[in-house]
Design an enzyme around this catalytic site. Structure first.
Site, PDB file in Angstrom:
ATOM      1  N   ASP B  18      35.621  38.212  43.101  1.00  0.00           N
ATOM      2  CA  ASP B  18      36.806  37.528  42.578  1.00  0.00           C
ATOM      3  C   ASP B  18      36.436  36.079  42.267  1.00  0.00           C
ATOM      4  OD1 ASP B  18      39.701  37.384  41.998  1.00  0.00           O
ATOM      5  OD2 ASP B  18      39.750  35.985  43.668  1.00  0.00           O
ATOM      6  N   SER B  19      37.258  35.416  41.474  1.00  0.00           N
ATOM      7  CA  SER B  19      36.986  34.019  41.146  1.00  0.00           C
ATOM      8  C   SER B  19      37.250  33.103  42.343  1.00  0.00           C
ATOM      9  CB  SER B  19      37.850  33.581  39.966  1.00  0.00           C
ATOM     10  OG  SER B  19      39.209  33.764  40.268  1.00  0.00           O
ATOM     11  N   TYR B  50      39.101  31.057  36.808  1.00  0.00           N
ATOM     12  CA  TYR B  50      38.519  31.671  35.625  1.00  0.00           C
ATOM     13  C   TYR B  50      39.537  31.752  34.478  1.00  0.00           C
ATOM     14  CZ  TYR B  50      34.204  33.441  37.867  1.00  0.00           C
ATOM     15  OH  TYR B  50      32.987  33.568  38.466  1.00  0.00           O
ATOM     16  N   GLY B  51      40.825  31.830  34.835  1.00  0.00           N
ATOM     17  CA  GLY B  51      41.873  32.160  33.860  1.00  0.00           C
ATOM     18  C   GLY B  51      42.054  31.171  32.730  1.00  0.00           C
ATOM     19  N   CYS B  81      39.351  40.265  40.116  1.00  0.00           N
ATOM     20  CA  CYS B  81      39.959  39.222  39.282  1.00  0.00           C
ATOM     21  C   CYS B  81      40.323  39.791  37.906  1.00  0.00           C
ATOM     22  CB  CYS B  81      38.957  38.083  39.130  1.00  0.00           C
ATOM     23  SG  CYS B  81      39.403  36.812  37.954  1.00  0.00           S
ATOM     24  N   ASN B  82      41.572  39.597  37.500  1.00  0.00           N
ATOM     25  CA  ASN B  82      42.010  40.106  36.201  1.00  0.00           C
ATOM     26  C   ASN B  82      41.277  39.438  35.044  1.00  0.00           C
ATOM     27  OD1 ASN B  82      44.810  41.856  36.228  1.00  0.00           O
ATOM     28  ND2 ASN B  82      44.566  40.647  38.068  1.00  0.00           N
ATOM     29  N   GLU B 161      48.766  28.265  45.009  1.00  0.00           N
ATOM     30  CA  GLU B 161      47.809  27.556  45.859  1.00  0.00           C
ATOM     31  C   GLU B 161      48.444  26.337  46.526  1.00  0.00           C
ATOM     32  OE1 GLU B 161      44.038  27.025  43.906  1.00  0.00           O
ATOM     33  OE2 GLU B 161      43.609  29.132  44.299  1.00  0.00           O
ATOM     34  N   THR B 194      45.568  38.156  40.595  1.00  0.00           N
ATOM     35  CA  THR B 194      45.627  38.396  42.053  1.00  0.00           C
ATOM     36  C   THR B 194      46.521  37.394  42.784  1.00  0.00           C
ATOM     37  OG1 THR B 194      43.597  37.100  42.314  1.00  0.00           O
ATOM     38  CG2 THR B 194      43.368  39.493  42.240  1.00  0.00           C
ATOM     39  N   HIS B 195      46.778  36.240  42.161  1.00  0.00           N
ATOM     40  CA  HIS B 195      47.641  35.247  42.813  1.00  0.00           C
ATOM     41  C   HIS B 195      49.123  35.584  42.695  1.00  0.00           C
ATOM     42  CE1 HIS B 195      44.148  32.543  42.921  1.00  0.00           C
ATOM     43  NE2 HIS B 195      44.827  31.798  43.748  1.00  0.00           N
TER      44      HIS B 195
END
Lengths: 295, 295
Positions: B18-19, B50-51, B81-82, B161, B194-195
């Site tokens: 994942d990022s 990454y997004g 991670c998407n 976050e 994922t967030h």
């Protein structure tokens, strides 16, 4: 004679480093203040933001970026990013003078304040307490008393990048982050991140017009210009050390007209947003090249 | 006998990438679904998010991360991670099967929908249109008609976050991002990052209870468990190919009790936030190690 000295240190560009596109606001001010200088800008867009990363990571990435610019050949290095500046405070990198954004911001804030200074920064900048140390040290050296209050504003960078400027939601968030500083009756506020001037109107509204906003990028550019006037940022040219000091002063605009100066931009990722933002911030004619590099 | 086969492919861990820390929500679900499997998690925290990055950069970073896990020795790779999944859709990396988060999310959404699907993702995920392609292709193969609407929600990751959960400001932002999807009368919404499940309550409130929320991480875990049951994700052990297929089925929990399974976590930056978030998400006892690595 100076026209033929293309390989002399004076003709090297000033290297400007930022975690992304935000430092272009600093480059713009630098370019205005130093119309005859070449600039080589490096934005580490691929790995932004720095402000949420650990001190070790920020330090490592900053050294990579400074090393890259040093290898390209620059006569001075400017760290436009506050988070990077907070982890690299040295005055030199491999004999090249380094200007960070913290010290000029602190000097300007101390000049403006009645004694109560607020600092708004990324988590990394606030945690590092570099502005506090710089301000308190400076105040002591001038026999002044100041109180310093800091607040992290992690959502400001994404809000500025989302373009929600002068937006009711942004105003709410600005007010929430600034509330603790307002309660401390600050009279001066350091905008300790290159993105924050983008939200300047909302921030000024939240703190009121009696509070002076200090743009660290502006302060750095002003500082750098003075150092150039005093020749501090020039690498020594041995030949000129033998002659008079007047001849080795900053380049004569007549010998090095503005149309000849270069602004070259490097980014660590291919991004049309980066390019268009760069052109918007600096004006299309003034950018000589935009290239992608790997650090 | 299986207990002694420590060096056999079956005993290798499943690599999860994942990022950052968000993919631990996926690891948690995977660990619940596959109680006997070892897991090796790699969070590229130093370079998150990454997004917001370009397709080329996401692809490059993803390949570096997958390569790192492959070198460590894993029997399967999971891209939690998407944004990374959107740039790495291949079914294998160096002969190791790769599971991404897009396809299971699309399958689950298609099963839930009456025909109008919304997708909420990072700028990178939405721009890539991977969910749209996956959904439309899947619908066509099943002779179904669906309409798909996507919206990017760049502020959701920093909001999650920042921990502004169930917060009036978050509710306003959620509503603003969801407004265009609500106007399209979606009946199903893919949480394509994922967030986002962290903001699930606000999102559900904004869209109303009649809209099904699809957690791609949950869908991936479910999918992976099925593939394990069908042995698809096992690397072939030549010795077992000679024997019956029953013996080579997923490990017997009695022979490999839960207390023996390992969960090892790697991060690309030193971060106390990462460690504490990891322990909070997974429970202290279950993590065997947390180490910092360089990609």
């Amino acid at each position: 004679m100076q026209n033929n000295q293309n390989s002399s240190p004076q003709n090297l560009p000033i290297g400007v480093f930022d975690s992304g596109v935000g430092g272009l606001t600093v480059l713009k001010v630098l370019a205005n203040h130093l119309p005859d200088e070449h600039f080589l800008y490096l934005g580490d867009s691929a790995r932004l933001p720095y402000g949420t990363k650990s001190p070790q990571t920020i330090r490592k990435y900053s050294e990579q970026a400074l090393g890259f610019l040093a290898d390209m050949g620059v006569k001075a290095l400017v760290i436009a990013c506050n988070s990077a500046s907070s982890q690299f405070r040295e005055s030199h990198f491999r004999d090249i003078p380094v200007e960070n954004v913290i010290d000029p911001g602190a000097v300007t804030a101390l000049r403006a304040t009645q004694g109560r200074i607020g600092i708004l920064g990324t988590r990394a900048t606030v945690t590092s307490k570099v502005y506090e140390s710089a301000l308190l040290e400076l105040a002591q050296s001038k026999n002044r008393k100041v109180e310093v209050f800091a607040a992290a504003a992690p959502l400001f960078v994404p809000l500025a990048e989302e373009g929600w400027i002068d937006d009711p939601i942004t105003n709410l968030i600005v007010f929430r982050y600034l509330q603790p500083l307002i309660q401390q009756n600050i009279d001066t506020l350091i905008l300790g991140c290159t993105h924050y001037p983008i939200l300047r109107a909302s921030i000024q509204r939240a703190v009121g017009n009696s509070v002076s906003l200090i743009d660290s990028g502006e302060a750095l550019a002003e500082n750098l210009r003075k150092k150039f006037d005093n020749q501090v940022l020039f690498r020594r040219n041995p030949a000129e050390d033998l002659g008079g000091s007047e001849q080795s002063k900053s380049p004569d605009p007549n010998l090095n007209p503005q149309s000849n100066r270069r602004i070259d931009i490097l980014s660590t990722e291919e991004s049309s947003t980066f390019s268009s933002m760069a052109r918007r911030l600096l004006g299309e004619k003034r950018i000589d090249s935009i290239k992608v590099v790997n650090l």
